[in-house]
Scaffold this motif. Sequence first.
Motif: not given
Lengths: 432, 356
Positions: B124-128
Amino acid sequence: MAQILAPSTQWQMRITKPSQNASPITSKMWSSLVLRPNKKVGATSSAKFRVMAIKSDNSTINRLEQLLNLDVSPYTDKIIAEYIWIGGTGIDVRSKSRTIPRPVEHPSELPKWNYDGSSTGQAPGEDSEVILYPQAIFKDPFRGGNNILVICDSYTPQGEPIPTNKRHKAAEIFSNPKVQAEVPWYGIEQEYTLLQTNVKWPLGWPTGGYPGPQGPYYCGAGADKSFGRDISDAHYKACLYAGINISGTNGEVMPGQWEYQVGPSVGIEAGDHIWCSRYILERITEQAGVVLSLDPKPIEGDWNGAGCHTNYSTKSMREDGGFEVIKKAILNLSLRHVDHISAYGEGNERRLTGKHETASIDTFSWGVANRGCSIRVGRDTEKNGKGYLEDRRPASNMDPYVVTGLLAETTLLWEPTLEAEALAAQKLALKV
Amino acid sequence: MTIISDLINLNLSDVTDKVIAEYVWIGGSGLDLRSKARTLPEPVNDPSKLPKWNYDGSSTGQAPGQDSEVILCPQAIFRDPFRRGENILVMCDAYTPAGEPIPTNKRHGAAQIFNNPEVAAEEPWYGIEQEYTLMQKEVNWPVGWPVGGYPGPQGPYYCGVGADKAFARDVVDSHYKACLYAGINISGVNGEVMPAQWEFQVGPAVGITAGDQLWIARYILERITEAAGVRLSLDPKPVTGDWNGAGAHTNYSTKSMRNDGGYEVIKTAIEKLGKRHSEHIAAYGEGNERRLTGKHETANIKTFLWGVANRGASVRVGRDTEKEGKGYFEDRRPASNMDPYVVTSMIAETTILWKP
């Protein structure tokens, strides 16, 4: 012996990256160039200049400077790219930054991006993405290192230029083979006014009153004649650093008003360089705590307006016999006066009155060395029989893509009917 | 330069191998950051080689006075942009002496979710997108706003330039470089719709590192605002009325979503999120109901709505993703004061592990 890490020394030692002759302007240099806090300017001025960098409460140290000037290149190849575009009013510039994995040379190496057009008046909320296409790269004078400023234009997700994107059409005009063959040069004289932040009154002017009448201020020096020189000088160097073709600067006739010139630039570059120089100027005034105004007539009454005189020449005008080509161009321009005027900036009617070194907005006129004309031709050009012309009509808030494109179109791609041409020639006393 | 400046900038690597490690942890409110420093005999790159430490939990609302020691476990190392040299910042989480995570330790639960083989396989990739507001120090009013009044209405400020549109850019720019230096995957920065509000983005980051990086980025930001003499606010609706709130939109994708056919996986995931809307909302930040009104580019807190390029939705899918049939989606519900450990792991749990 303990080694002291002073920011400016660090810059000088670490410049090994290619294509850099001058060291970038560090925050330390900014504060010596930019106005110091609480400095009074002008005999009766109450304007206080603040370096917009927050004044640290901790009076002994300001650590922000070190971080602002941090050269991250020893630790990472990543660079910061500031994408710049024109917003919904056609005159407001916007920007945001992103990290790029390594230094780039050409705009085609940069990714397209997008922004929230519903926040800039350029798209509805339910379909808000506007796409940014990188078009021109300049070095970032604020971040230094390999960091860059990127001039972009805006498209719908389907790839159509949005209505406020004037660059697209200009690029088409400049790609036309007839235009390309003539290598059009532009020299744009951008005038602007500096205003105090809390009252919209020019810098150095007493609040609630006026300075002495125009006369001493043009190219003047002295605390009672020149207001905001630090901004003009800082801007000059920042533009040179960035790679903008800035050719000169001077104080203008109205106090608090300045001018800089960009050029000669070929074709679409003129627009890119002017927009980037406007962005850099607004970043500098932001830091200085002063407001930039590109309004063409900031103060009513016996005070000059602000224009964006556009000097123009083609290959044929620059070669022997060019003066005849110039006269033919002026003829074409005279027949499209109304089309040009409507594209030369909002509010121009307040400025083009026929007084204060302008020609009236309703009449088209030309003359050698005549500053009261729509088009002025220099004495040198007349004497040498070749050179360039100066269109004095554009306002300071004009869009350079529109103006440069229109000049090329009218003089190189458009042809009037023979009767119209003959009539105009008679009216203007032009034997073509 | 003053003597104090010289001393702060002393480069110790010439005279000693010792380094300073600043241990950073989250305090009792779940949003306050705490830190203290200790000397290490030599540079360290691996968190598992750092010693555990402890702090006085009774002073942070995390332990009773008569049994106040809370244990700090180092979890991630970043370069210290303030001390530079070989000095480091260490992101930690908190445990009882018996080895149990204390109630405010949200990282532990998140780490367990990310270690689950099903989740790990999906990468899982996240961009916050962390939004925040800068407030004046002496009065509870945003920086650059006239005290006792308001600036001109929203419009010119988003990505704006100029002294009347962009307030305190120096804080933002120094934060950008400090984070790059520290090794945080900061991907961009922009001025926000409300004046004195800014945003930075961290990502793409895999699994638990998203939370670690965002917390350290928040710590660095608070250290910078401390030096600048302004106050950082992560409140989701700092000024009531016709002024935007502050969110922490979380962009998310899994391996299946990034591969061909991913768009179907995305739609299934979004549907699952819709079925657990209230559970997510309850974990997405205190005070979010003041922000999620349905106006100012938000969706109403009670409704779950998704759409392509729709900024008034709970979940937004980008046009590129729709066009290419794969990509990621943006959960626009989290507030600026959300805990990234909670949000990132909950999105992974609901979309990968939970079966409705």
